[in-house]
Write a protein that holds these residues in place. Structure first.
Motif, PDB file in Angstrom:
ATOM      1  N   UNK A 398       0.844  -1.201   0.000  1.00 26.71           N
ATOM      2  CA  UNK A 398       0.000   0.000   0.000  1.00 26.71           C
ATOM      3  C   UNK A 398       0.881   1.254   0.000  1.00 26.71           C
ATOM      4  N   UNK A 399       1.560   1.534  -1.101  1.00 31.56           N
ATOM      5  CA  UNK A 399       2.509   2.659  -1.128  1.00 31.56           C
ATOM      6  C   UNK A 399       1.843   4.022  -1.028  1.00 31.56           C
ATOM      7  N   UNK A 400       0.542   4.098  -1.315  1.00 27.92           N
ATOM      8  CA  UNK A 400      -0.165   5.381  -1.293  1.00 27.92           C
ATOM      9  C   UNK A 400      -0.978   5.592  -0.024  1.00 27.92           C
ATOM     10  N   UNK A 401      -0.793   4.729   0.962  1.00 22.85           N
ATOM     11  CA  UNK A 401      -1.614   4.782   2.170  1.00 22.85           C
ATOM     12  C   UNK A 401      -1.403   6.088   2.926  1.00 22.85           C
ATOM     13  N   UNK A 402      -2.520   6.718   3.288  1.00 27.59           N
ATOM     14  CA  UNK A 402      -2.470   7.973   4.046  1.00 27.59           C
ATOM     15  C   UNK A 402      -3.121   7.858   5.420  1.00 27.59           C
ATOM     16  N   UNK A 403      -4.052   6.901   5.581  1.00 27.98           N
ATOM     17  CA  UNK A 403      -4.756   6.755   6.855  1.00 27.98           C
ATOM     18  C   UNK A 403      -4.763   5.287   7.260  1.00 27.98           C
ATOM     19  N   UNK A 404      -4.321   5.017   8.492  1.00 29.09           N
ATOM     20  CA  UNK A 404      -4.275   3.650   9.018  1.00 29.09           C
ATOM     21  C   UNK A 404      -4.834   3.653  10.432  1.00 29.09           C
ATOM     22  N   UNK A 405      -5.875   2.856  10.639  1.00 31.13           N
ATOM     23  CA  UNK A 405      -6.532   2.756  11.947  1.00 31.13           C
ATOM     24  C   UNK A 405      -6.297   1.362  12.513  1.00 31.13           C
ATOM     25  N   UNK A 406      -5.514   1.274  13.581  1.00 31.91           N
ATOM     26  CA  UNK A 406      -5.253   0.015  14.271  1.00 31.91           C
ATOM     27  C   UNK A 406      -5.805   0.052  15.694  1.00 31.91           C
ATOM     28  N   UNK A 407      -6.819   0.848  15.907  1.00 30.62           N
ATOM     29  CA  UNK A 407      -7.405   1.002  17.236  1.00 30.62           C
ATOM     30  C   UNK A 407      -7.794  -0.344  17.842  1.00 30.62           C
ATOM     31  N   UNK A 408      -7.371  -0.570  19.092  1.00 36.39           N
ATOM     32  CA  UNK A 408      -7.692  -1.777  19.866  1.00 36.39           C
ATOM     33  C   UNK A 408      -7.206  -3.065  19.205  1.00 36.39           C
ATOM     34  N   UNK A 409      -6.224  -2.979  18.338  1.00 38.83           N
ATOM     35  CA  UNK A 409      -5.580  -4.191  17.798  1.00 38.83           C
ATOM     36  C   UNK A 409      -4.498  -4.613  18.789  1.00 38.83           C
ATOM     37  N   UNK A 410      -4.937  -5.115  19.937  1.00 36.88           N
ATOM     38  CA  UNK A 410      -4.022  -5.360  21.041  1.00 36.88           C
ATOM     39  C   UNK A 410      -3.296  -6.696  20.952  1.00 36.88           C
ATOM     40  N   UNK A 411      -3.482  -7.424  19.855  1.00 31.28           N
ATOM     41  CA  UNK A 411      -2.768  -8.690  19.668  1.00 31.28           C
ATOM     42  C   UNK A 411      -1.515  -8.522  18.804  1.00 31.28           C
ATOM     43  N   UNK A 412      -1.324  -7.354  18.223  1.00 29.40           N
ATOM     44  CA  UNK A 412      -0.141  -7.114  17.396  1.00 29.40           C
ATOM     45  C   UNK A 412       1.077  -6.996  18.307  1.00 29.40           C
ATOM     46  N   UNK A 413       2.140  -7.757  18.064  1.00 28.72           N
ATOM     47  CA  UNK A 413       3.318  -7.688  18.934  1.00 28.72           C
ATOM     48  C   UNK A 413       4.042  -6.345  18.792  1.00 28.72           C
ATOM     49  N   UNK A 414       4.717  -5.896  19.856  1.00 33.95           N
ATOM     50  CA  UNK A 414       5.348  -4.559  19.838  1.00 33.95           C
ATOM     51  C   UNK A 414       6.309  -4.338  18.676  1.00 33.95           C
ATOM     52  N   UNK A 415       7.111  -5.342  18.328  1.00 32.41           N
ATOM     53  CA  UNK A 415       8.131  -5.130  17.288  1.00 32.41           C
ATOM     54  C   UNK A 415       7.520  -4.917  15.902  1.00 32.41           C
ATOM     55  N   UNK A 416       6.245  -5.337  15.730  1.00 31.63           N
ATOM     56  CA  UNK A 416       5.620  -5.239  14.406  1.00 31.63           C
ATOM     57  C   UNK A 416       5.413  -3.797  13.965  1.00 31.63           C
TER      58      UNK A 416
END
Length: 619
Positions: A398-416
């Motif tokens: 997604x090279x043109x991405x301008x908005x990313x919402x990861x709200x409450x995605x609490x399973x994603x590991x910190x290093x990601x």
């Protein structure tokens, strides 16, 4: 016949074709018997009813409280009531993050997705597990403050305590209704009339819409009544409303997402001699008409003739696509069949989807590899299937991405989160309730200098917010809104760096930031350096004083929303100065402000009727 004819004729033809399609798939007798059994039946009393409170809170989209305490958190919904039948604002209840329409009127507000079904109005949710699976006979929701937010109750076939997960996870709507205004904030027991289902459940989901509320809704407990054996249903029937059938099919996706996979894959359609009046319409006009249909409606219409099939599969119909309303039915197969139609997609909403194995990492990755090149906006709130591989695919595809919402995605590991730094075009990033760490965030701020909106609310793994604020001041000069809700360690030093470097800020949330003290001059510095402020939340900062309010009145005349809940140092006189100076002010929360009693609030309301002045209470 003239090629120009009323739009009503076109829409009437579409409605007629939909009815013909429905008539081919089910006889009237079959529909009558199904609806009679599901909606107009009475269970015979052959089982002993089991009554149980929620054992555990499994998942939720947001809450007012902290991740490290119990006050105002969703976890308060587990167990017996703490407050009910008392009314008022109590910390022992479950409270969602927002209420009313204030969050839709601030600089960080996002544009809504078009084509969202009118039947879907949910804004937040919470999922509760109970000890015993039962066939539900009643659900009691104990609401202790500003009731009326619950709009949908669902039951799940999956047992969260089973060692053998089912091959298919089903969700059934027990009750659903549009938001309604409840008169008064007093406590109540809400017991809607629920539908009977054909499987036992011990997983209940509440969905809420707080847009009509004057303040935060507070929930105390949920009680599930049910029987162990499936009730024997009587055969009593009644008149059936055609509108009722439509609503039920929309809710259960009977002709929608459940059959979307099959419908999109249909390539052989009945041969018709002509396409009727649609042959006379310009291609663009048909596309415009179809643009008002929801995704399930497009699925239905695609089966009427080859011309409309072509239109319904045109990628131009999927420039903006929200699958959140159909979260319970979206899976890898759905994404696979949508791929060829989403090659031009720019906005994609997959919030709430994919949980409990419905969407796999490989399925999500395959979809983005085909459809990610034009993506500008990606909503993934509460996407618990996401992992480091997913974030890596997002940043690569997604090279043109301008908005990313990861709200409450609490399973994603910190290093990601380090991968996000590769998307230098980002203008909006929502990391509320995620496990993002300081190193990753510093990298993101360093490389994403175009950021305009950033949410770091309840990000508890960041060790030094002063360092983060300093980096923002140095790199994020275009920042317009910043959410630091419940940031535990920012000080006046970080605030000074932020105010000096991000002078375009229009919205700043410093609610429940206990390390900020008015005596250091941090709030007066904010007021002098940020004249464009429209929203400022200083919630639960007891040190806010008259000097701070007077500085806001003198320098931030565009202020629209101010929350100073809990301060003991603000007098009625300084509030009058603020209200006189800030003509656009529409929200002022003075709950638990010891110098502002109900008499003062009534006086201010009388003199400034255009301002909603909130004074919370506890009984």
């Amino acid at each position: 016949m003239s090629p120009v004819f009323p739009m009503l004729t076109v829409l009437s033809m579409f409605y007629y074709m939909c009815l013909r399609r429905r008539a081919r798939t089910a006889t009237r007798g079959e529909m009558n018997s199904r609806r009679a059994i599901e909606s107009n039946t009475r269970a015979l009393p052959i089982n002993v009813e089991i009554v149980q409170y929620a054992k555990e809170v499994l998942d939720f989209s947001s809450h007012y409280g902290s991740e490290n305490s119990m006050s105002y958190t969703m976890w308060n919904l587990a167990g017996i009531p703490n407050v009910y039948p008392s009314s008022g604002d109590f910390t022992q209840t479950a409270v969602f993050r927002t209420y009313g329409t204030w969050w839709d009127r601030c600089p960080s507000a996002r544009l809504p997705f078009k084509r969202t079904p009118s039947t879907f109005c949910s804004q937040d949710y919470v999922e509760l597990a109970f000890e015993e699976p039962v066939y539900p006979t009643a659900v009691h929701i104990l609401e202790t403050y500003h009731p009326g937010a619950v709009v949908r109750i669902l039951a799940c076939s999956a047992n969260p305590y089973s060692q053998n997960p089912p091959a298919e996870v089903r969700w059934e709507i027990l009750w659903s209704e549009a938001p309604t205004k409840v008169n008064g904030p007093q406590a109540r027991q809400f017991t809607p009339c629920i539908k009977q289902i054909n499987f036992p459940t011990n997983l209940i989901r509440l969905e809420v819409n707080s847009s009509l509320l004057d303040y935060y809704t507070e929930l105390d407990a949920v009680v599930l009544h049910g029987v162990k054996e499936r009730p024997v249903l009587s055969l009593k029937t009644s008149m059936i409303d055609m509108n009722d059938i439509d609503e039920d099919e929309e809710e259960k996706f009977g002709c929608g997402m459940d059959t979307l996979n099959k419908q999109f894959s249909i390539v052989t359609l009945r041969e018709w001699p002509t396409n009727g009046y649609f042959d006379k319409l310009p291609y663009e006009l048909i596309q415009l008409i179809l643009g008002h249909l929801t995704v399930p409606d497009l699925c239905r219409l695609a089966q009427t003739c080859k011309l409309l099939y072509q239109h319904c599969c045109d990628p131009l119909q999927y420039i903006h696509l929200s699958l959140q309303p159909y979260w319970a039915r979206i899976n890898d197969t759905s994404l696979e069949y949508l791929q060829s139609r989403c090659t031009l997609i720019q906005w994609l909403n997959l919030s709430w989807t994919g949980n409990r194995g419905a969407i796999s990492v490989s399925g999500f990755s395959r979809f983005l590899k085909v459809c990610g090149s034009e993506l500008v906006r990606l909503e993934l709130s509460c996407g618990h299937f996401l992992n480091e591989t997913c974030l890596e695919v997002i940043t690569e595809m997604c090279p043109n991405l301008q908005e990313l919402n990861l709200s409450s995605c609490d399973k994603i590991p910190p290093q990601a989160f380090n991968h996000i730094a590769k998307v230098g075009s980002l203008k909006r990033l929502i990391l509320y309730r995620t496990k993002v760490e300081q190193t990753a965030l510093l990298s993101i701020l360093n490389f994403c200098s175009e950021l305009q909106h950033l949410s770091l609310g309840s990000c508890v793994m960041i060790e030094d917010y002063d360092l983060i604020a300093s980096m923002m001041g140095a790199k994020c000069k275009k920042l317009r809104s910043l959410d630091l809700w419940r940031c535990k360690n920012i000080t006046e030093s970080g605030i000074a760096e932020l105010a000096s470097g991000c002078q375009l800020l229009e919205e700043l949330d410093l609610g429940w930031c206990p390390t900020l003290q008015s005596s250091t001059g941090c709030f007066t510095n904010l007021a002098r350096k940020l004249p464009n402020l429209q929203k400022l939340f200083l919630t639960a900062n007891r040190s806010v004083c008259d000097t701070d309010i007077e500085e806001l009145a003198a320098n931030c005349t565009h202020l629209r929303q101010l929350d100073i809940l809990g301060t003991r140092m603000v007098s009625p006189a300084s509030l009058r100065k603020l209200l006189e100076s800030c003509k656009d002010l529409s929200l002022l929360d003075v709950s638990f402000c010891s110098q502002i009693d109900n008499r003062v609030v009534l006086e201010l309301n009388a003199n400034f009727p255009n301002v909603f002045i909130k004074k919370s209470f506890t009984q």
